[in-house]
Design a protein around this motif. Structure first.
Motif, short mmCIF file in Angstrom:
data_model
loop_
_atom_site.label_atom_id
_atom_site.label_comp_id
_atom_site.label_asym_id
_atom_site.label_seq_id
_atom_site.Cartn_x
_atom_site.Cartn_y
_atom_site.Cartn_z
N UNK B 21 0.50 -1.25 -0.23
CA UNK B 21 0.19 -0.61 -0.05
C UNK B 21 1.23 0.99 -0.16
N UNK B 31 -4.03 7.06 -2.57
CA UNK B 31 -3.69 5.57 -1.99
C UNK B 31 -3.97 3.98 -3.30
N UNK B 87 1.74 13.16 -9.58
CA UNK B 87 1.55 12.51 -7.99
C UNK B 87 1.13 10.94 -8.38
N UNK B 90 4.74 8.85 -10.01
CA UNK B 90 5.27 8.70 -8.67
C UNK B 90 4.78 7.99 -7.02
N UNK B 91 3.20 7.46 -7.38
CA UNK B 91 3.31 6.91 -6.04
C UNK B 91 3.14 5.68 -6.53
N UNK B 94 6.47 3.96 -6.42
CA UNK B 94 6.78 4.25 -4.70
C UNK B 94 5.83 2.24 -4.67
N UNK B 104 14.39 0.65 -2.58
CA UNK B 104 14.76 1.63 -3.46
C UNK B 104 15.89 1.11 -4.05
#
Lengths: 300, 104, 240, 550
Positions: B21, B31, B87, B90-91, B94, B104
């Motif tokens: 998550x 999310x 965003x 990017x999420x 991640x 990473x």
């Protein structure tokens, strides 16, 4: 750069999950009803709003200093940490479970404006259930420690819940109150409470003021590690008292005395002066250690 | 609110932390939940978003991501509160990194 | 309906009740014996003084009349909205009041509350919702916020909220919603000694220790998720 | 042919004399009682006068503005206003109440919508919208004020003025007015027997009035680090590594947005790790941004000259007099005209943000129904052809633009934007709203903030486009589309051509720069809250109440 600034991991900024990751012993976090096993609030969907898988609260068990604990962490970034039906039911479940299983403590990471208006009745009733469940857990001998330092503070019903806990550990950034300054400004006017005057907001509701007045047991830095050591230290010196008339009588007396003494005051500066602080205007600028030393030096 | 479903071809991604998550459903944020799926060469995505009418933008963002990163063998669920493509990208990076073991 | 009319209807056998600063304290005679009567009137906005007057009365009752039932009369428009109240931690005084109600329960005092006119958020939480059981008169207003204010805060059109409220007790204001949600036991058409005595009798028989509101909400179809989720959390496997 | 009368060569002086006589006849000395200010204004201002009302996006002569708006339109009318910024409600009141009908200005900010309405109703005639330097220049050419209404911190009994750290526009205004037969009236916050320093000599000032409350100052340059996003951190990393480091930018100006605040906060961390301390960002034309404190404390910054001051920064500035320009009294001396000049001619780089950019690289902050103006950005954000001195950054940019044999350098003008703003509004568009605004306002030119041919680089979350290296309008367009992300114009790119540009280093992605976007976290920020800034400053920075959460 300044080393102490680099090392700090702000509690205020962190998500609920990041707070838990830094608060609990490494590797001990174990979530109940994790996002992959739960569904967002259908009530928000009915109002055409996306929900969050965890409905804005993480409930888990884990360890603090190798002692088993339960933790509840509200996510202030999702709908202001407000309590809806699922959110509330998860908290109630964890507290009731604590009353049965008796972990060393429940850490309640409050970051909430109170009732989620989109689920207003469900939220209000859930908060009432949380209130009863906190008191049940405590009556079973389980300390419930509120940790307050998030961007939403502890307001509305969650402000009441915080004050029902065994103790509150708060940071300077944390806020604790019932009605939000914006609500008071809207209803009673900007002269009553200018919600944009943030220094005033903090002098009335902020962590330093609550700590100086004794409404919070500990003041810690805005740092996840500081909350961890604060909670650890508090638990080490605490045993949960049995609910008693004598205990509440003492509380009643304290509240009556301070109402009699300070009822006309409207600013923390006035209260601090009355508490014996020599330079009340300096309080907002003191760092945490200096403020704790100041409080310890006050006449009792 | 709008619900969008997509399927993209993508190279298989190794799985370590399942599910993973990332992010919070806050203003301008989202999310992302990554779970393993049954098609090793495909990534399925379901999005619930507060911003209507951006289906083609989502398709382009996700397609570009699935083309440039291995994401096959996953089912991705997204709850979005108006995140910009920057965003979202990017999420996703991640979340997939977390899914592959957090490093990473 | 005036407070006296309500008291006369509830306690035809007699009551001795004092009202000061909108706070009701006193006692009344019922078939189950003397009960403590307390609460607020005139849509009181609960402040420190009111909360502390109520909590002091509860502590007196626990000390002086062990086991005496508590009957709360609820008429509150919420909490007092002022800077000076917040400065002294109004949530702390309301929590103290709630804790006193809770202590009385643990010491064997049955309790019920009756919403006579208004029951709004903070004021309701601190004592009305802390009682073992809550009831409401038919024309009582029970809510967190009216739909117009909710529309402003949530930025959802008022008409849409009205439409949705018709089918959803989750946010629709009104005592009926709270019955379906499990927080209010029943709506009384009028203040009635008979209904009160039946409620007191029911409260005296059943062990009040556990909070049954989630189950009631599930059975009445108003709150379909909470009970199941709480149970899941309570029972989830706990092996690391 | 009739013999002409001998010309009178001192009409301005005579007019000034008559105005002063009228004031004297009403009993006015140099110090005006606050309750008689309207009588004074009505005595010395004549219909048709050109009046300069001091006010910028920081300091405002708010009391004099309100007082002028309260004057009788029967006595005072047809004024032609010249002012840097139209920011206060009373500024617009002047036109709505019929005192003034013509306006030359630079920036309108919060009153932009009311101003647009007045223009459409033809109740106001706009001479021109300028940059600050243009407007100041015209004060000495064809827009010299008859009367200047200014704001100062303090006056002494003679009328000497102390301007405090917010000197701003005052010297330019007073000089133009006082030496061309004009009248200068100053509102002051306090009267002192002895001023800390004299910024304006008494014989340039005709009247002073003690304002009922201190002049308003907006904390416009305070950016709360808590609001900087990860995407802004990513763009800041790209800018530092891909532009600041590569060109060795030492002299520069930053815009006021969060994007550039992120760069300021990455200097002590990310830039220091890249070994750039002492090699970039040493000399600044910049307001005292609180977000620059960590870089100053870390030894990155040698000098900062300021347009104005910033609320809460005074004690910090005084304690860092090696860095800031301060007087013998210890307090800062700012000066907008000089700092703008530094921004135009002495800086190698300007970097800022915008609301819209078209495919030619033109950018605008104008939106429909609002006239916002320009302020100083076009001075900073333009390549001055008058520059003659060289610097490594200027030469490198010049060679990229004009080839190895270039006879001039080139200023770096960088636009830094996320491809979408809030609510998914695309920054990159086929046509700027400025064109529609031009039509609806009947203006001669569209309000373009920075011309595309001045822009050297565009930084977005998708990459950096180096427009200096583009050799045709088509290449420029594809370079812009190539960093325009998932906006409609970005998706309409010629993918093959963009890949070609990428091969030539004209378009560079984060990975081309060796940047992993996942490392772009807020942990890289040297300060993550206003409180962190206070800590960095050793307690010298005193943020305004609204930026505090303690």
């Amino acid at each position: 750069m300044i080393a102490s600034l680099a090392a700090r991991h702000s509690w205020f900024e962190a998500t609920a999950r990041a707070r838990l990751a830094g608060l609990l012993d490494p590797g001990s976090f174990s979530e109940i009803l994790p996002p992959a096993e739960s569904n967002p609030s259908p009530h928000l969907a009915l109002l055409d709003l996306p929900g969050a898988f965890d409905d804005g609260v993480v409930v888990c068990y884990g360890q603090l200093g190798k002692r088993p604990i339960f933790a509840i962490a509200q996510e202030g970034q999702f709908m202001g940490g407000a309590v809806g039906e699922i959110h509330g039911a998860k908290i109630v479940g964890m507290l009731r479970r604590a009353a049965q299983e008796k972990p060393a403590a429940v850490l309640f990471l409050i970051d909430s404006g109170g009732v989620r208006l989109h689920e207003a009745n469900a939220g209000l009733i859930a908060i009432s259930e949380i209130m009863r469940a906190v008191l049940d857990a405590r009556a079973a001998g389980v300390p419930v420690i509120a940790l307050v330092g998030g961007s939403c503070g502890a307001f509305g019903g969650m402000g009441i819940v915080a004050k029902l806990c065994s103790a509150i550990v708060i940071s300077e950034e944390g806020r604790l109150a019932l009605s939000g300054p914006e609500v008071i400004e809207t209803v009673a006017g900007v002269e009553e409470f200018d919600s944009k005057d943030r220094a005033l907001v903090w002098r009335v509701t902020g962590g330093k003021h609550r700590y100086l007045m004794g409404d919070c047991a500990m003041l810690v830095e805005d740092d996840i590690a500081a909350f961890r050591s604060g909670a650890t230290e508090f638990l080490a010196g605490w045993s949960e008292p049995v609910p008693s008339v004598a205990h509440l009588r003492a509380g009643q007396q304290t509240l009556e005395n301070r109402l009699a003494a300070y009822a006309s005051y409207r600013d923390g500066l006035q209260v601090w002066a009355a508490l014996g602080v020599a330079e009340p205007e300096s309080v907002p600028l003191l760092d945490r250690d200096a403020l704790v030393a100041l409080k310890e030096g006050l006449p009792t | 609110m709008e619900t969008l479903d997509f399927r993209f071809d993508s190279k298989p991604v190794p799985r370590a932390a399942d599910p993973a998550l990332c992010g919070v459903v806050g203003s301008g944020n989202l999310e992302i939940l990554v779970k393993s799926g049954i098609e090793p060469e495909a990534c399925r995505v379901r999005i619930k978003t507060s911003a209507r009418g951006f289906g083609e933008t989502w398709r382009a963002v996700l397609d570009s991501f699935a083309t440039s990163h291995p994401a096959g063998g996953t089912v991705i669920a997204i709850n979005d509160m108006g995140a910009t493509p920057a965003v979202v990208t990017l999420r996703l990076a991640q979340a997939l990194a977390e899914y592959q073991g957090g490093g990473l | 309906m005036s407070l006296n009319d309500i008291l006369d209807s509830l306690f035809p056998a007699g009551h001795a009740v004092n009202v000061e600063n909108k706070v009701i304290t006193g006692e009344a005679t019922t078939a189950q014996g003397t009960v403590a009567v307390l609460g607020t009137t005139d849509a009181a906005a609960i402040d420190h003084a009111m909360a502390l007057a109520l909590s002091a009365f509860i502590l007196d009752t626990v000390e002086q009349h062990p086991g005496r039932a508590l009957v709360f009369l609820v008429d509150t428009s919420g909490q007092a909205l002022s800077r000076s109240q917040e400065l002294l931690c109004l949530n702390g005084s309301l929590a103290h009041l709630a804790q006193c109600v809770d202590l009385a329960r643990r010491q064997g005092h049955a309790s019920l509350s009756l919403v006579t006119a208004n029951a709004v958020s903070g004021g309701f939480l601190s004592f009305g919702l802390m009682a073992d059981r809550a009831y409401a008169l038919a024309d009582a207003q029970v809510r967190v916020m009216d739909l117009r204010a909710m529309s402003r805060v949530t930025k959802i059109a008022h008409e849409r909220l009205v439409e949705l409220a018709a089918g959803s007790p989750i946010f629709a204001p009104g005592a009926e919603s709270y019955v379906r949600m499990g927080a209010i036991e029943a709506i009384w058409p009028e203040p009635s000694a008979g209904l009160l005595e039946a409620a007191l009798a029911a409260g005296g028989l059943a062990a009040p220790a556990s909070d049954q509101r989630q189950n009631s909400g599930l059975l009445r179809g108003g709150r379909q998720l909470a009970a199941g989720i709480t149970k899941t959390v309570q029972n989830a496997a706990c092996g690391a | 042919m009739n013999a002409s009368l001998p010309r009178n060569w001192d009409t301005l002086r005579q007019s000034r004399g008559r105005r002063l006589e009228r004031a004297a006849s009403l009993g006015f000395g140099k110090e005006i009682p606050v309750d008689r200010i309207i009588d004074l204004l009505e005595a010395v201002i004549q219909p048709g006068d050109r009046v300069c009302l001091e006010g910028n996006n920081q300091k405002q002569a708010d009391f004099l503005s309100e007082s002028l708006a309260d004057c009788s339109p029967e006595r005072i009318n047809h004024l032609s206003m010249v002012q840097s910024v139209l920011a206060l409600p009373s500024h617009v009141d002047l036109f709505e109440r019929g005192l003034a009908n013509r306006l030359d200005f630079s920036f309108s900010g919060p009153q932009g919508a009311r101003l647009a309405k007045l223009v459409q109703e033809q109740r106001i005639e706009i001479g021109a919208i300028h940059t600050y330097l243009e407007l100041f220049g015209r004060y000495f050419m064809d827009l010299t004020p008859n009367v200047a209404l200014i704001a100062a911190q303090a006056a002494d009994a003679e009328g000497n003025l102390y301007l405090g750290p917010n000197t701003e526009d005052t010297p330019a205004i007073v000089e133009a007015t006082a030496f061309k037969g004009g009248i200068v009236i100053a509102q002051v916050n306090e009267r002192l027997d002895k001023l800390p320093r004299v910024d304006v000599p008494a014989d340039w000032v005709d009247f002073t009035v003690l304002a009922p409350k201190p002049n308003y100052i907006e904390p416009l340059f305070t950016r709360d680090p808590a609001q900087i996003t990860e995407v802004q951190v990513l763009m800041a990393m790209m800018a530092i590594k891909g532009i600041y480091a590569e060109y060795g930018v030492t002299r520069l100006n930053h815009g006021i947005g969060f994007d550039t605040a992120a760069i300021e906060l990455l200097l002590p961390t990310y830039a220091a790790d890249l070994g750039l301390k002492g090699k970039i960002c040493t000399h600044w034309a910049l307001n005292p941004h609180p977000t620059l404190i960590p870089a100053i404390e870390s030894g990155f910054v040698e000098s900062v000259h300021c347009f104005g001051s910033e609320v809460g920064m005074d004690a910090y500035i005084s304690a860092r007099s090696d860095v800031f320009f301060t007087g013998a009294d210890g307090s800062m001396r700012s000066n907008r005209a000089f700092s703008q000049t530094a921004g135009l001619y002495a800086c190698d780089m300007f970097i800022g943000s915008t609301l819209q950019m078209d495919m030619a690289g033109n950018s605008s902050t104008a939106t429909l129904g609002r006239i916002t103006g320009f302020g100083g950005a076009p001075n900073m954000g333009s390549d001055p052809h008058g520059r003659r001195h060289a610097s490594p950054a200027w030469l490198k940019a010049g060679r990229e633009a004009y080839g190895a044999n270039a006879i001039r350098g080139r200023k770096l003008v960088v636009q830094m934007v996320e491809t979408f703003r809030e609510h998914m509004a695309p920054v990159f568009v086929e046509e700027l709203d400025a064109w529609k605004l031009q039509k609806s306002m009947g203006a001669e030119l569209p309000p373009i903030m920075i011309y595309g041919d001045d822009v050297s680089h565009i930084v977005t979350e998708e990459g950096i486009a180096n427009l200096l290296l583009c050799r045709s309008p088509e290449e420029r367009e594809q370079a812009i589309r190539g960093v325009a992300g998932f906006t409609p114009v970005g998706m309409a790119r010629d993918k093959a051509m963009v890949e070609n540009l990428r091969d030539r280093g004209i378009v560079r992605r984060p990975e081309d720069l060796g940047i992993d976007p996942r490392l772009a976290t807020r942990d890289l920020l040297a300060a993550r809250s206003v409180k962190d800034l206070v800590r960095w400053s050793g307690g010298l920075y005193a943020p305004p109440s609204r930026f505090r959460n303690w």
